[in-house]
Design a protein around this motif. Structure first.
Motif, PDB file in Angstrom:
ATOM      1  N   ASN A   4       0.845  -1.193   0.000  1.00  0.00           N
ATOM      2  CA  ASN A   4       0.000   0.000   0.000  1.00  0.00           C
ATOM      3  C   ASN A   4       0.877   1.239   0.000  1.00  0.00           C
ATOM      4  OD1 ASN A   4      -2.570  -1.284   0.124  1.00  0.00           O
ATOM      5  ND2 ASN A   4      -2.105  -1.826   2.246  1.00  0.00           N
ATOM      6  N   SER A   6       0.450   5.774  -0.202  1.00  0.00           N
ATOM      7  CA  SER A   6      -0.443   6.924  -0.275  1.00  0.00           C
ATOM      8  C   SER A   6      -0.503   7.491  -1.694  1.00  0.00           C
ATOM      9  CB  SER A   6      -0.004   8.002   0.711  1.00  0.00           C
ATOM     10  OG  SER A   6       1.319   8.409   0.434  1.00  0.00           O
ATOM     11  N   TYR A   7       0.391   7.027  -2.572  1.00  0.00           N
ATOM     12  CA  TYR A   7       0.428   7.484  -3.962  1.00  0.00           C
ATOM     13  C   TYR A   7      -0.265   6.527  -4.920  1.00  0.00           C
ATOM     14  CZ  TYR A   7       3.854  10.609  -1.985  1.00  0.00           C
ATOM     15  OH  TYR A   7       4.474  11.544  -1.205  1.00  0.00           O
ATOM     16  N   PHE A   9      -3.769   4.474  -6.088  1.00  0.00           N
ATOM     17  CA  PHE A   9      -5.224   4.373  -6.023  1.00  0.00           C
ATOM     18  C   PHE A   9      -5.642   3.178  -6.869  1.00  0.00           C
ATOM     19  CE2 PHE A   9      -9.555   5.218  -7.387  1.00  0.00           C
ATOM     20  CZ  PHE A   9     -10.149   5.576  -6.192  1.00  0.00           C
ATOM     21  N   ARG A  10      -6.393   2.290  -6.281  1.00  0.00           N
ATOM     22  CA  ARG A  10      -6.844   1.085  -6.985  1.00  0.00           C
ATOM     23  C   ARG A  10      -8.294   1.275  -7.442  1.00  0.00           C
ATOM     24  NH1 ARG A  10      -2.812  -2.651  -6.228  1.00  0.00           N
ATOM     25  NH2 ARG A  10      -1.564  -2.390  -4.340  1.00  0.00           N
ATOM     26  N   ALA A  14     -12.498   0.768  -5.900  1.00  0.00           N
ATOM     27  CA  ALA A  14     -13.298   1.973  -5.645  1.00  0.00           C
ATOM     28  C   ALA A  14     -14.787   1.656  -5.755  1.00  0.00           C
ATOM     29  CB  ALA A  14     -12.925   3.068  -6.644  1.00  0.00           C
ATOM     30  N   ALA A  27     -11.249   8.973  -8.419  1.00  0.00           N
ATOM     31  CA  ALA A  27     -10.190   9.256  -7.456  1.00  0.00           C
ATOM     32  C   ALA A  27     -10.168  10.769  -7.284  1.00  0.00           C
ATOM     33  CB  ALA A  27      -8.847   8.759  -7.976  1.00  0.00           C
ATOM     34  N   ASN A  31     -11.311  10.450  -1.377  1.00  0.00           N
ATOM     35  CA  ASN A  31     -10.951   9.026  -1.280  1.00  0.00           C
ATOM     36  C   ASN A  31      -9.500   8.746  -1.663  1.00  0.00           C
ATOM     37  OD1 ASN A  31     -11.054   9.218  -4.053  1.00  0.00           O
ATOM     38  ND2 ASN A  31     -12.622   7.658  -4.326  1.00  0.00           N
ATOM     39  N   PHE A  32      -8.773   9.751  -2.110  1.00  0.00           N
ATOM     40  CA  PHE A  32      -7.358   9.630  -2.464  1.00  0.00           C
ATOM     41  C   PHE A  32      -6.675  10.884  -1.914  1.00  0.00           C
ATOM     42  CE2 PHE A  32      -4.346   8.903  -6.344  1.00  0.00           C
ATOM     43  CZ  PHE A  32      -3.465   8.177  -5.562  1.00  0.00           C
ATOM     44  N   SER A  41      -8.223  15.340 -10.361  1.00  0.00           N
ATOM     45  CA  SER A  41      -9.036  14.170 -10.056  1.00  0.00           C
ATOM     46  C   SER A  41      -9.197  13.368 -11.341  1.00  0.00           C
ATOM     47  CB  SER A  41     -10.394  14.566  -9.474  1.00  0.00           C
ATOM     48  OG  SER A  41     -11.100  15.399 -10.361  1.00  0.00           O
TER      49      SER A  41
END
Length: 177
Positions: A4, A6-7, A9-10, A14, A27, A31-32, A41
């Motif tokens: 995982n 912080s950079y 996004f899966r 979602a 994203a 949520n990101f 976004s």
């Protein structure tokens, strides 16, 4: 290597906004968190056959659309570089990019009645959709019926059967011909 980040996004994980004819996954800063204050976004829109993304505009963002699969018919209305105010309608397919400038009224629809359309949309805002969308339903319903009648040059009763709620931009289906 960490699983995982912080950079990262899966999109597959979602939660989508679901409509009867498509989905919207995004994203954004909620949520990101890494997008907070980054003015960006990304959304993935899937329209089933006959699907339409409601005509709308963004008061604070431009929109760059990448067609992943399928064919889309686009209409973009606004003031163009030559100074003319007009709409342009065109089709875009896989690997095509479509740009909708900030404040331009636009929409797209799935050309196919059977095959899905997938589009990746990038915005220069971190705001969650549809908080920067103003759709045609909300626009029309924010105006008094007598103002609409005067603008269209028709009787007020012309608008009697329109829904009256102001709601977020939606994904809907093309009515049968």
């Amino acid at each position: 290597m960490t699983e995982n980040s912080s950079y990262l996004f899966r999109f597959a994980e979602a939660a989508p906004n679901e409509f009867d004819v498509g989905t919207l996954k995004g994203a954004h800063e909620r949520n990101f968190p890494v997008l907070r204050d980054q003015e960006g976004s990304v959304y993935r829109i899937r329209l089933e056959g006959g699907g339409i993304r409601e005509p709308h505009w963004h008061p604070t963002a431009w929109e760059l659309n990448y067609v992943i699969a399928g064919r889309a018919r686009w209409t973009v209305l606004g003031t163009h570089p030559d100074g003319d105010y007009r709409n342009e309608t065109f089709e875009a397919g896989p690997d095509d990019l479509v740009f909708a400038p900030q404040g331009f009224f636009h929409y797209f629809e799935n050309v196919s009645d059977t095959d899905p359309l997938e589009v990746l949309v990038v915005f220069n805002t971190s705001t969650q959709e549809p908080n920067d969308d103003i759709g045609i339903v909300g626009t029309v319903n924010s105006l008094p019926r007598h103002v609409l009648a005067a603008s269209f040059g028709v009787p007020v009763s012309t608008f009697d059967n329109l829904p009256t709620e102001v709601k977020p931009v939606i994904i809907s289906r093309r009515p049968p011909a």
